[in-house]
Design an enzyme around this catalytic site. Structure first.
Site, PDB file in Angstrom:
ATOM      1  N   VAL A  87       1.239  -0.775  -0.273  1.00 51.34           N
ATOM      2  CA  VAL A  87       0.019  -0.007  -0.185  1.00 51.34           C
ATOM      3  C   VAL A  87       0.979   1.509   0.332  1.00 51.34           C
ATOM      4  O   VAL A  87       1.671   1.051   0.643  1.00 51.34           O
ATOM      5  CB  VAL A  87      -0.878   0.209   1.643  1.00 51.34           C
ATOM      6  CG1 VAL A  87      -1.777   1.012   1.444  1.00 51.34           C
ATOM      7  CG2 VAL A  87      -1.589  -1.125   1.332  1.00 51.34           C
ATOM      8  N   GLY A 118       2.283   6.497 -20.132  1.00 50.45           N
ATOM      9  CA  GLY A 118       3.045   4.967 -19.333  1.00 50.45           C
ATOM     10  C   GLY A 118       2.292   4.651 -18.150  1.00 50.45           C
ATOM     11  O   GLY A 118       3.170   4.194 -17.471  1.00 50.45           O
ATOM     12  N   LYS A 157      -5.248  -2.884  -1.751  1.00 50.04           N
ATOM     13  CA  LYS A 157      -4.642  -1.722  -0.752  1.00 50.04           C
ATOM     14  C   LYS A 157      -6.299  -1.311   0.481  1.00 50.04           C
ATOM     15  O   LYS A 157      -5.547  -1.969   1.626  1.00 50.04           O
ATOM     16  CB  LYS A 157      -4.715  -0.652  -1.522  1.00 50.04           C
ATOM     17  CG  LYS A 157      -3.166  -1.598  -2.622  1.00 50.04           C
ATOM     18  CD  LYS A 157      -3.660   0.133  -3.060  1.00 50.04           C
ATOM     19  CE  LYS A 157      -2.112   0.220  -4.222  1.00 50.04           C
ATOM     20  NZ  LYS A 157      -2.111   0.907  -5.570  1.00 50.04           N
TER      21      LYS A 157
END
Ligand code: ADP
Ligand code: ASP
Ligand code: MG
Length: 820
Positions: free
Chosen positions: A610, A665, A683
């Protein structure tokens, strides 16, 4: 006279015989020389096996064959190399002995037992082969030899298998021998003769003792023990990397080291030479130029501790009970009974209350010891004055040895601290009355780690971290770059020796105990024809590479690997990973992982799960451990969505913003995988579970950043086109929020045990208002942090920060080790 003893590896093959002959001739050119030889390596073990076969009524053909396969090539090789080496004669003598052994074996097969006298004879034949071959070789090299028979010279006391030499009587026997100053004297090790003139053994590995006795009775100027290592080291150099070669040590130190397990010298070697102050030199046949270790009356006090040893296969016996207290003579009776049974006691400790006595014996003697103790104290046991005998099997004695211990303070503190750092449980402690050694009894399973940690504490300030990396793509590759850059710094500033000992992918696995060449690992891995790592091969790797504190770093996205973490922990590995696969699997597996971590004392660290390198998981764990509790969580957990929502705030449409992020990207190969919210949901699940919520991924209310129907498409281009259809609704939401002075964020939240991720308008007073451009932010409102939450904020994506998060987890693992 100098007495030179050569061990089994020094006469293992024809080349080694030549090496020994060269050393002998060289010494003989300066002084009168005697050689004491062991059997060629493996031969004694084969003879022991042969005897065992015979006693069980088997013919032992395999052992005969193996002995021939070792000895015959030595003879024929030397015959080919030396014109005057009489191969036929030597082979004939060897065959004669083999025939005699066969006859003895036939006798055993017939009887179904092997009398010790026969056992001693057969087991000592390996030494006779060495003498036979060496005498012919020396003669072929033009040297005269004098062979002395240990049965006639070394007068012994004791049983057939492990006798002691009476030095005074043997001295007289030696003096009566005819001397020959021109000849090299040869004597086989390992045996002597009792008062009846029968052959007896001096115990396994007893050739060192034979040499020491010959040195003592011939009043030699020096006794040299030649083996396959450069001398006496601070630790077994084959087991502990970084073992230090010792230049000098006292007889007492050498005695203590060998007594407590340093195999390089047989424990009984030192006494006869110390008695006559004969210096002893330990040297390496393969490195005759090396200085070796000098054992004499003098030690080198600049090295206060000479070594760390381990003695395995030990049983710890504890005798306790009300009858022990104040009763004069209990200890005396106990130890007399045990020693009368011929059981040697390695270590004794007594509690200061006198309520109990603990002592160690070789495990093989346990049944015998229990029998004699039960019989000696049968009344006390019956009356309840003594408790039933307590036994802990599978122990090892770890000892720190050195004369300097008397002068230097804090040695025991350092020793026990090292064992504590290795997380080793101590079962008993003893300090030699000479203050030359301190010993701890521990579980044998932990002996290797205990010795390594103690050795590091005394001889090497560097802590080792051994990394096995699986997956060397983006994050894994960057991690290797960071390790390469930081290694020297970590070594100098942090005292850490970080080594990448294994690198693997789904096809291959390469390893190197001294750190894989990090400049060439890709080509090494591609060129390798090895199999990928498995928990089984990983367990073997620990043994093969002597890994102490290995870490499996998983930089793959493989679910199959994540589901094997429990097995890797059991095999002895800590786990560090940025992969969310394990922590977002079923809750049952999540629980199993934590249980395995506790059971095997292995760490499982996943800080990069996370917020990449942001200190999230560790911070949360520390808060909870300190008694804090979560009230509410809100966070921006996707760097991609953070970037994208920033562009939207600046006036771009959703599809324009997505295209921008995609072309730079910043998205997954298919942007739908960012916009569907599942990455954020995972997460969030990890954070929620961390806070104690027993949730599954399906329990999380996930509302994608874009409704599902606009994320359909066979590829990224199609998805990007489809997203345009969501623009109108999305822009409307943006404008509505703006009208209220709010901005849109993709927010994951935990509240009242419920997890949710969705697009949320946030106002200027919210900690997430300003978080954009790829930043992550986590706002934790807790019992301690309220109403203003604790906020962790920063870039939460990208290979560099993720790899840094992984590296910091790796560095947190130093000083952790496995418990039983
Ligand atoms: P040999 O057959 O020549 O008598 P050994 O095998 O009995 O040789 O003894 C040599 C071995 O002792 C070395 O190979 C080494 O692994 C082991 N050893 C154990 N402890 C030590 C130590 N402290 N120093 C040197 N060698 C040690
Ligand atoms: N050959 C014997 C043994 O292996 C004695 C020795 O090597 O010291 O035990
Ligand atoms: Mg030996």
């Amino acid at each position: 006279m100098r007495v030179l003893k050569f061990g089994g590896t020094s006469v293992a093959n024809s080349d080694r015989f030549e090496d020994v002959a060269k050393i002998a001739l060289d010494t003989a050119s300066r002084t009168q020389t005697a050689l004491v030889l062991s059997a060629p390596a493996k031969i004694t073990n084969l003879l022991v096996a042969l005897v065992n076969q015979g006693a069980q009524g088997n013919s032992a053909d395999k052992e005969f064959e193996q002995i021939r396969a070792i000895v015959e090539p030595i003879i024929t090789d030397l015959g080919k190399r030396h014109a005057t080496f009489d191969t036929d004669k030597v082979l004939a003598e060897f065959n004669n002995t083999m025939t005699v052994i066969k006859q003895r074996l036939d006798g055993m097969v017939l009887l179904g037992v092997c009398p010790e006298q026969v056992m001693a004879f057969v087991e000592s034949r390996g030494e006779s082969f060495s003498i036979l071959i060496m005498s012919e070789l020396l003669k072929a090299l033009g040297k005269k030899v004098r062979i002395i028979n240990p049965v006639e010279v070394l007068v012994t006391e004791g049983g057939y298998m492990e006798s002691s030499v009476n030095i005074e009587l043997s001295k007289a026997k030696y003096a009566a021998l005819e001397d020959d100053k021109e000849a090299i004297t040869l004597m086989s090790g390992f045996c002597g003769g009792n008062s009846k003139g029968e052959l007896v053994l001096l115990g396994r590995n007893g050739s060192d003792y034979s040499a020491a006795c010959l040195a003592a009775i011939s009043q030699a100027e020096c006794c040299e023990i030649w083996s396959d290592v450069d001398g006496v080291y601070s630790c077994d150099p084959r087991a502990v990397e970084g073992a230090v070669l010792l230049k000098k040590m006292s007889y007492a130190e050498a005695m203590e080291l060998s007594y407590f397990g340093a195999k390089v010298l047989h424990p009984r070697t030192i006494a006869p030479i110390a008695q006559f102050k004969i210096p002893c030199l330990a040297k390496n046949t393969k490195n005759p130029q090396g200085p070796g270790t000098l054992i004499s009356e003098q030690t080198d006090l600049s090295v206060p501790i000479k070594g760390i040893t381990d003695l395995k296969n030990i049983a710890l016996i504890n005798i306790s009970g009300p009858g022990m207290k104040g009763m004069v003579g209990m200890a005396g009776r106990l130890f007399t009974a045990v020693s009368r049974a011929g059981v040697s006691i390695t270590l004794i400790t007594q509690s200061s209350s006198e309520y109990s006595i603990s002592f160690c014996i070789p495990q093989s003697e346990l049944a015998k010891a229990k029998r004699v103790i039960s019989s000696e104290f049968r009344l006390e046991f019956k009356e309840g004055l003594l408790n039933p005998i307590e036994v802990k099997e599978g122990c090892a004695i770890i000892s720190v040895v050195g004369d300097g211990m008397r002068m230097v303070r804090g040695i025991s503190g350092k020793f026990f601290r090292a064992l504590a750092e290795a997380n080793v449980n101590i079962r008993a402690i003893a300090q030699g009355s000479s203050e030359r050694s301190i010993s701890a009894v521990i579980s044998q399973k932990r002996a290797t780690e205990a010795v390594a940690f103690a050795h590091t504490a005394f001889f090497n300030s560097l802590q080792r971290i051994d990394i096995v990396l699986i997956g060397c793509g983006g994050v894994g590759g960057e991690l290797l770059n960071q390790i390469k850059r930081q290694r020297d710094h970590l070594r100098e500033k942090n005292g850490l020796d970080v080594r990448v000992v294994g690198i693997g992918n789904s096809r291959h696995f390469i390893c190197d105990a001294n750190c894989i060449d990090l400049d060439n690992y890709k080509s090494l891995l591609d060129a390798s024809d090895s199999e990928p790592l498995t928990p089984e091969s990983a367990e073997q790797l620990i043994k093969d590479l002597h890994l102490i504190n290995p870490i499996l770093v998983d930089c793959t996205s493989s679910e199959a690997l994540a589901l094997k973490y429990v097995d890797y922990m059991q095999a002895g590995y800590h786990i560090v990973t940025p992969s969310k696969k394990a922590n977002t699997n079923s809750y049952e597996y999540y629980r199993q992982l934590r249980e395995a971590s506790k059971k095997h004392h292995r760490k499982f660290l996943y800080e990069a799960n996370v917020g990449a390198g942001l200190p999230v998981i560790n911070t949360l764990q520390n808060q909870l451990a300190a008694g804090d509790s979560l009230i509410e969580f809100e966070g921006i957990l996707s760097g991609t969505l953070s970037y994208l929502f920033g562009l939207v705030e600046d006036g771009k449409t959703l599809s324009e913003a997505t295209y921008d992020a995609y072309s730079k990207g910043f998205t997954e190969p298919n942007p739908a995988d960012d916009l569907d919210g599942m990455d954020v949901a995972r997460k969030l699940l990890i954070l929620a579970r961390e806070c104690g919520l027993e949730l599954e991924l399906s329990d999380i209310d996930v509302q994608g950043a874009v409704p599902k129907q606009f994320l359909q498409g066979a590829n990224a281009q199609e998805v990007l086109l489809n997203i345009k259809n969501a623009d109108a609704d999305f822009t409307k939401m943006v404008n509505e929020a703006k009208a209220e002075g709010k901005v849109l964020r993709y927010v994951g939240s935990i509240k009242n045990g419920k997890c949710q991720c969705k697009v949320t308008p946030v106002s200027a007073d919210n900690a997430l208002y300003k978080v954009r451009d790829g930043e992550n932010a986590l706002a934790l409102t807790t019992a301690y942090y309220q109403p203003i939450p604790l906020v962790v904020r920063g870039y939460g994506a990208g290979t560099a920060v993720t790899a840094a998060g992984v590296l910091s987890d790796i560095l947190r693992i130093q000083n952790w080790a496995r418990e039983d």
